[in-house]
Design an enzyme around this catalytic site. Structure first.
Site, mmCIF file in Angstrom:
data_model
loop_
_atom_site.group_PDB
_atom_site.id
_atom_site.type_symbol
_atom_site.label_atom_id
_atom_site.label_comp_id
_atom_site.label_asym_id
_atom_site.label_seq_id
_atom_site.Cartn_x
_atom_site.Cartn_y
_atom_site.Cartn_z
ATOM 1 C CE LYS A 178 42.172 31.976 50.438
ATOM 2 N NZ LYS A 178 43.499 32.430 50.112
ATOM 3 C CD GLU A 194 32.042 40.612 41.528
ATOM 4 O OE1 GLU A 194 32.178 40.219 42.717
ATOM 5 O OE2 GLU A 194 32.828 41.393 40.974
ATOM 6 N N GLY A 242 43.998 32.701 46.036
ATOM 7 C CA GLY A 242 42.887 32.535 45.088
ATOM 8 C C GLY A 242 43.357 32.174 43.693
ATOM 9 N NE ARG A 243 47.713 36.650 42.422
ATOM 10 C CZ ARG A 243 47.407 37.269 43.540
ATOM 11 N NH1 ARG A 243 46.140 37.344 43.916
ATOM 12 N NH2 ARG A 243 48.332 37.817 44.293
ATOM 13 C CD GLU A 296 43.956 38.981 41.846
ATOM 14 O OE1 GLU A 296 42.850 39.498 41.750
ATOM 15 O OE2 GLU A 296 44.122 37.783 42.126
ATOM 16 C CG HIS A 356 44.351 36.973 11.248
ATOM 17 N ND1 HIS A 356 44.543 37.317 9.931
ATOM 18 C CD2 HIS A 356 44.872 35.733 11.393
ATOM 19 C CE1 HIS A 356 45.123 36.307 9.294
ATOM 20 N NE2 HIS A 356 45.345 35.334 10.166
ATOM 21 C CE LYS A 411 37.073 41.840 45.714
ATOM 22 N NZ LYS A 411 37.594 40.835 46.611
HETATM 23 O O1 F6P Z 1 39.830 39.304 42.354
HETATM 24 C C1 F6P Z 1 40.180 39.330 43.674
HETATM 25 C C2 F6P Z 1 40.001 38.061 44.331
HETATM 26 O O2 F6P Z 1 40.218 38.278 45.674
HETATM 27 C C3 F6P Z 1 40.890 36.936 43.782
HETATM 28 O O3 F6P Z 1 42.117 36.920 44.337
HETATM 29 C C4 F6P Z 1 40.057 35.723 44.049
HETATM 30 O O4 F6P Z 1 40.481 34.615 43.330
HETATM 31 C C5 F6P Z 1 38.709 36.261 43.645
HETATM 32 O O5 F6P Z 1 38.669 37.571 44.131
HETATM 33 C C6 F6P Z 1 37.524 35.467 44.124
HETATM 34 O O6 F6P Z 1 37.516 35.370 45.521
HETATM 35 P P1 F6P Z 1 36.732 34.225 46.245
HETATM 36 O O7 F6P Z 1 37.290 32.912 45.810
HETATM 37 O O8 F6P Z 1 36.913 34.488 47.703
HETATM 38 O O9 F6P Z 1 35.288 34.344 45.826
#
Ligand code: F6P
Length: 732
Positions: free
Chosen positions: A216, A222, A276-277, A345, A376, A615
């Protein structure tokens, strides 16, 4: 327009207080009694669009549910839902509206954000995805060397990964979806561990691989490192110009997509009103899934979600599946104090939407496993971890609880310290045992967990009223033995003991995506799986008593280990199949359930400030690692522990071992047995037998409680896709 005064917390409202008081009532109940009330069970079954919800194994009575509806009214749940559907900026800390429902709205629907209908924008992107995915799948869009792009790696993390992975996992065994995906692979790269990069590209050829970078913000550390790594992988093999053909992006941040080197024409947009989620129904999920399965399948998934969006918006609370799930969750977490379950979250918050610290439990801890895998492993904890006993019950002593106690100088056996105060209620029920006595109900929070439920405590008048009790060992009417105990004041550590009950959701499917039956087996493979779906909720609800174990001739020393207190809540959702449509329904149910919880708790379910702290600390560590590795600078500015670990990391690796054993040794429990898994197994045997009899001889479902009978009957009525006279193997 409704707006709650900023200082008001839901816990100050009358319905909340009423529910608080009601907890004492519920704590007097046990699910094995509640489950006997068929009218109650009937009222707790809800159906919509093929889905059956059975919440009779929740620790609620009908009046509890009524009280929860009052709480919903007081918390202005409906108004908050309307505000969400109306596109108001309900995510106030990020000043955004929350409109994932627009992502699956039909073309002709109007959903506005800031007065603008966003549905046409949604469909512009969907049409672009449809066109692009068809071109890739048909081979009209090819890679730099002219080869068809048959494999896709989707890079993303958090919401830009988990939702699409969930849908992909569910779709890949669906016959229709599987057929459309023949010859293609979809992989997800989320973790920044280099091992994950290695796993993802193993067996892939850059010439035939398309990389979709999903982010997003297009800034997530990462994701961006993984994206640069795969860009390098493509460039190293095919040259820099290949990026244009082998990398596309999904993002709200098109300038950064361009800066990264991806042609904005190959970027698929979404909007800041998609959290995002909550983004799986945007290009985040729709692009990779359409590349793998074709757009028409993904369209069905969107339709399923849309059906639930309408249900959630327009159905009365009594029949509204997400509302019920949300309210039950609030009940479990905030009233019964259970550390229940994409919620973490969203609702793992410590302050109200107006910034006031929450004086009550909110948020959930979620975990789960497909099929019987959990049975299990972690179900052991769900079955037998200590629970808070109900506040009032008849104290019943068993030999194990007396162990280690001693006779005092009066020849009385000193047991433990129990405080008698306002917490105990004396019932004027006299036992004619030759001396004055009365039966007591004792505050069970003072007692050790797993004390069996029947028996009695007798007060005698031989000494000071509250200083001596005798406990009769009784098999209901028959007195077996009487002990006298001296009770010391004050007490008591048990007072603060809360226990841990873990409410479970069981999700079952009538018709397997891949029915398998081996001729001669008692039941099909899916029936075997489903035997456990029906059995586990009862095992959790009913438990197993000492009396039952004695009847089974279980040796005395094993009785405490094999006793199950039961009374552990769950709910069951039975779906006709796991098609793309049903997957969409499931997703939307759980998305809306989270919203309901947040609306009731008065928190912001749509921000995630909690993830930001980790972060920023990681940024500091990253800087240190760079300085130490490149300039040999010593570790500085961290606490002793982090400095030691960092220094060691820069030197060598540490090893963790034996943690589980240490925990068990300290708690004085047996970490090496697993009696908790056995009860479910034996109930599953009964279900398996029934399934076999019903399927082969048409025998009706018998010998189960109302809820299990209803679920089983519904399951048996559905088309299982299996003929029990011949072997059937998967068609994949
Ligand atoms: O884990 C935190 C977060 O901000 C989520 O809400 C989001 O889905 C994820 O990081 C990834 O963010 P992005 O889509 O901006 O890479």
């Amino acid at each position: 327009m409704f707006s709650m005064p900023s200082t008001t917390l839901v816990c100050d409202t009358e319905p909340w207080k009423d529910l608080k008081g009601h907890v004492k009532e519920i704590e007097k109940t046990h699910l094995h009694d509640l489950m006997n009330d068929v009218e109650r069970c009937k009222s707790m079954m809800v159906e919509f669009d093929g889905i059956l919800l059975d919440y009779s194994r929740q620790r609620v009575r009908q009046d509890t549910v009524e009280k929860l509806f009052k709480l919903a009214e007081e918390a202005h749940l409906k108004q908050k839902m309307d505000r969400m559907y109306g596109g108001e900026r309900i995510n106030s800390t990020e000043n955004r509206s929350v409109l994932h429902i627009a992502l699956r709205a039909p073309r002709d629907k109007v959903v506005c954000s800031d007065g603008k209908n966003v549905v046409p924008d949604v469909w512009t992107v969907l049409d672009k995805i449809k066109d692009f995915s068809e071109r890739v799948r048909s081979g009209s869009w090819v890679g730099a060397t002219g080869k068809v792009l048959k494999d896709v790696v989707a890079i993303g993390i958090g919401g830009s990964f988990l939702g699409p992975l969930f849908v992909h996992t569910a779709l890949q065994t669906d016959p229709e979806a599987g057929e459309s995906a023949k010859g293609r692979q979809l992989r997800f790269l989320a973790n920044v561990d280099p091992i994950d990069v290695a796993r993802n590209i193993t067996g892939l050829n850059p010439e035939t691989t398309l990389v979709v970078v999903v982010s997003k913000t297009f800034t997530t550390a990462e994701t961006m490192l993984n994206a640069r790594t795969l860009k390098e992988w493509i460039q190293a093999s095919l040259g820099p110009q290949a990026v244009a053909k082998h990398m596309v992006a999904v993002s709200t941040n098109i300038p950064l997509v361009k800066e990264f080197g991806i042609d904005p024409a190959n970027a698929f947009a979404f909007w800041d009103w998609v959290g995002g989620r909550y983004s799986v129904c945007s290009a985040v999920g729709v692009l990779p899934l359409s590349l793998q399965y074709g757009f028409p399948i993904v369209q069905k998934f969107l339709n399923g979600a849309s059906s639930i969006d309408n249900h959630f918006y327009s159905t009365s609370f009594e029949k509204n599946i997400p509302v019920l799930l949300g309210l039950l969750s609030v009940w479990n977490v905030s009233f019964l104090g259970y550390p229940a379950r994409v919620s973490m979250e969203s609702n793992g918050k410590g302050v109200s939407i107006d910034g006031i610290p929450l004086p009550f439990e909110a948020g959930e801890i979620d975990f789960g496993e497909p099929g019987t895998n959990g049975q299990h492993s972690f179900y052991q904890l769900i079955h037998q971890v200590p629970v808070k006993p109900p506040p009032w019950f008849y104290l019943n002593m068993v030999a194990t609880e007396l162990k280690g106690q001693e006779w005092n100088e009066h020849g009385l056996w000193k047991l433990w310290e129990i405080k008698f105060g306002n917490d105990c209620v004396a019932l004027p029920e006299v036992f004619h045992l030759g001396f004055f006595s009365m039966q007591l109900l004792v505050d069970a929070s003072m007692l050790v967990p797993n004390v069996p439920m029947r028996g009695s405590v007798m007060l005698t008048n031989e000494v000071h009223l509250f200083s001596l009790v005798c406990i009769q060992f009784a098999n209901l009417s028959k007195i077996v033995m009487i002990f006298y105990f001296e009770i010391d004041l004050p007490s008591i550590s048990f007072k603060t003991f809360q226990g841990r009950v873990i409410p479970c959701d069981f999700i079952g499917i009538v018709k397997s995506q891949q029915p398998i039956y081996l001729k001669g087996e008692a039941v099909s493979n899916h029936d075997e799986l489903m035997s456990n779906f029906f059995a586990q909720p009862d095992a959790l609800a009913y438990g197993k008593t000492r009396e039952q174990l004695l009847g089974e001739k279980v040796p005395n020393h094993l009785i405490p280990h094999k006793t199950f207190s039961g009374n552990r809540p769950s709910l069951s959702l039975l779906l006709p199949s796991l098609s793309a449509y049903n997957i969409g329904q499931l997703l939307a149910i759980y998305e809306h359930r989270i919203a309901v919880e947040g609306f009731i708790w008065g928190i912001n379910s749509f921000d995630q400030w909690g993830v930001e702290l980790g972060k920023s600390l990681a940024t500091q560590v990253r800087k240190q690692l760079n300085l130490s590795r490149t300039k040999g600078e010593p570790v500085m500015g961290f606490n002793f522990s982090t400095s030691t670990l960092l220094t060691r990391y820069l030197e060598l690796l540490a090893i963790y071992e034996h943690r589980i054993a240490v925990e068990g040794f300290i708690w004085g429990i047996n970490s090496f047995d697993q009696w908790g898994v056995e009860l479910g197994k034996s109930l599953a045997t009964q279900v398996r037998k029934q399934l076999n009899l019903s399927r082969t001889k048409g025998e009706p479902v018998m010998g189960f409680n109302f809820s299990t009978s209803t679920l089983l009957t519904r399951y048996l009525e559905g088309d299982s896709g299996v003929q029990s006279d011949s072997t059937m193997l998967p068609k994949m």
